[in-house]
Design an enzyme around this catalytic site. Structure first.
Site, PDB file in Angstrom:
ATOM      1  N   GLU A   4      -0.476  -8.875   5.580  1.00  0.00           N
ATOM      2  CA  GLU A   4      -0.305  -8.837   6.461  1.00  0.00           C
ATOM      3  C   GLU A   4      -1.026  -8.263   7.524  1.00  0.00           C
ATOM      4  OE1 GLU A   4       0.332  -5.819   4.837  1.00  0.00           O
ATOM      5  OE2 GLU A   4      -0.139  -3.632   5.723  1.00  0.00           O
ATOM      6  N   HIS A  61      -3.075  -5.349   2.038  1.00  0.00           N
ATOM      7  CA  HIS A  61      -2.212  -5.935   2.976  1.00  0.00           C
ATOM      8  C   HIS A  61      -2.109  -6.955   3.361  1.00  0.00           C
ATOM      9  CE1 HIS A  61      -2.385  -1.625   4.071  1.00  0.00           C
ATOM     10  NE2 HIS A  61      -3.114  -1.450   3.910  1.00  0.00           N
ATOM     11  N   CYS A  71       0.703  -0.756  -0.118  1.00  0.00           N
ATOM     12  CA  CYS A  71       0.021  -0.074   0.276  1.00  0.00           C
ATOM     13  C   CYS A  71       0.749   1.538   0.317  1.00  0.00           C
ATOM     14  CB  CYS A  71      -0.826   0.019   1.286  1.00  0.00           C
ATOM     15  SG  CYS A  71      -2.487   0.744   1.065  1.00  0.00           S
TER      16      CYS A  71
HETATM   17  N1  GLN Z   1      -3.435   6.259   0.525  1.00  0.00           N
HETATM   18  C1  GLN Z   1      -2.469   5.750   1.717  1.00  0.00           C
HETATM   19  C2  GLN Z   1      -1.084   6.942   1.028  1.00  0.00           C
HETATM   20  O1  GLN Z   1      -1.132   7.549  -0.275  1.00  0.00           O
HETATM   21  C3  GLN Z   1      -2.266   4.312   1.378  1.00  0.00           C
HETATM   22  C4  GLN Z   1      -2.616   3.522   2.117  1.00  0.00           C
HETATM   23  C5  GLN Z   1      -2.489   2.803   3.391  1.00  0.00           C
HETATM   24  O2  GLN Z   1      -1.004   2.648   3.098  1.00  0.00           O
HETATM   25  N2  GLN Z   1      -3.472   1.339   3.761  1.00  0.00           N
HETATM   26  O3  GLN Z   1      -0.099   7.541   1.402  1.00  0.00           O
END
Ligand code: GLN
Length: 191
Positions: free
Chosen positions: A174, A172, A81
């Site tokens: 994790e 995710h 992410c």
């Molecule tokens: N939208 C977040 C970002 O741009 C990332 C979200 C996340 O890591 N769950 O940093």
């Protein structure tokens, strides 16, 4: 495998990654400073806030050191992410956002709609089979370079990609009890 696997612990859900690795019998080291990268062969960059992670990694010299090691082929990376956003060559709409920029993709932040904060979806991961994906303000990968392989997609958008020893997921792994993607990453790192 002690200390050769690191988790970037500047911000975000690095504890969950440590737990996921622990289920595989790996005691990962928390990387907070450049010096902590000493001896690390595989580094996980967690989900969280990509702007914050990027700023801190640059300020602490971690970005520069990671770039050097990836270029010489001695470090594998797994970004989830926000971590995946940090790896990306281009962040659509945020040209100035600090990032490593070594994964040959353009990433779109909040690609599944800002209003949809989070959702879960069963994915089909190449080589691994079904995997439960947890998405939180998730990005998607676009404009993939030639060396980038798509390992999973959602609604036609790549959400898990690999380029050499770099792995990036929009979701995710994790946050589930399933450590197979972490296992795949360790394999990729040659560990
Ligand atoms: N939208 C977040 C970002 O741009 C990332 C979200 C996340 O890591 N769950 O940093």
């Amino acid at each position: 495998m002690r200390s050769v696997v690191g988790v970037l612990a500047l911000q975000g859900d690095f504890r969950e990654h440590k737990e996921a690795l622990k289920r595989l019998g790996v005691e990962a080291k928390e990387v907070r400073k450049r010096e902590h990268l000493e001896g690390v062969k595989a580094l996980v960059i967690p989900g969280g806030e990509s702007t914050t992670i990027g700023k801190l990694a640059r300020e602490y010299g971690i970005e520069e050191e990671v770039r050097r090691r990836v270029a010489e082929g001695s470090l594998a990376l797994f970004g989830t992410c926000a971590g995946a956003i940090w790896l990306s060559r281009e962040i659509l709409g945020y040209p100035e956002q600090p990032r490593l920029g070594m994964l040959d993709v353009a990433v779109e932040r909040n690609a599944f709609g800002r209003q949809v904060e989070s959702f879960e979806e069963d994915l089909e991961v190449r080589g691994l089979g079904p995997f439960h994906g947890v998405f939180i303000r998730a990005p998607a990968f676009r404009k993939l370079g030639e060396g980038v392989e798509v390992l999973a997609e959602l609604s036609g958008l790549p959400v898990l990609v690999r380029q050499g020893k770099m792995l990036a997921s929009a979701f995710h792994p994790e946050l589930t009890a399933d450590s197979r993607i972490h296992g795949y990453f360790l394999q990729l790192a040659g560990l």
